[in-house]
Scaffold this active site. Structure first.
Site, PDB file in Angstrom:
ATOM      1  N   ASP A  30      -7.727  -3.394   2.815  1.00  0.00           N
ATOM      2  CA  ASP A  30      -7.617  -2.721   4.110  1.00  0.00           C
ATOM      3  C   ASP A  30      -8.707  -3.166   5.078  1.00  0.00           C
ATOM      4  OD1 ASP A  30      -5.500  -1.270   3.022  1.00  0.00           O
ATOM      5  OD2 ASP A  30      -6.831   0.306   2.302  1.00  0.00           O
ATOM      6  N   ASP A  57       0.823  -1.214   0.000  1.00  0.00           N
ATOM      7  CA  ASP A  57       0.000   0.000   0.000  1.00  0.00           C
ATOM      8  C   ASP A  57       0.853   1.258   0.000  1.00  0.00           C
ATOM      9  OD1 ASP A  57      -2.489  -1.129  -0.158  1.00  0.00           O
ATOM     10  OD2 ASP A  57      -2.945  -0.940   1.977  1.00  0.00           O
TER      11      ASP A  57
END
Length: 110
Positions: A98, A37
């Site tokens: 996430d 990420d």
């Protein structure tokens, strides 16, 4: 809103069906996805011509098409600050990765 509902339903379904064998594997997966990420959100703007993050372009249907596939949940920003209104962005993006990987941790700890 329909895509958000579909995305939340998809996330709940995956959290119920996918099993990770132990805490160590889940922790390693979480660390690798964290680095992934960081790279694709904060570092790739330095490599692209437009200066935009690759992950944001994919999640928002970048380019001219502006087609969005349900891989993110749009979370509205609730703020009384007049500065936030002037920015023009009324929502934050929350990717399924996430949600799913950290969502597996409580099942492994208990």
């Amino acid at each position: 809103m329909l895509q958000d509902a579909m995305g939340i339903t998809f996330s709940i379904n995956l959290l119920k069906t996918i099993r990770l064998p132990n805490f160590k594997i889940c922790f390693i997966l979480l660390c690798v996805l964290f680095l992934y990420d960081i790279f694709f959100v904060f570092i790739t703007p330095y490599f692209t011509k437009s200066g935009e993050s690759v992950m944001v372009q994919v999640a928002t249907g970048g380019g001219g098409a502006k087609e969005q596939i349900p891989i993110v949940v749009k979370v509205p920003r609730f703020s009384n600050s007049p500065y936030k209104i002037c920015e023009g962005v009324q929502y934050s993006l929350l990717g399924f990765g996430d949600i799913l990987v950290p969502g597996k941790l409580p099942y492994l700890i208990s």
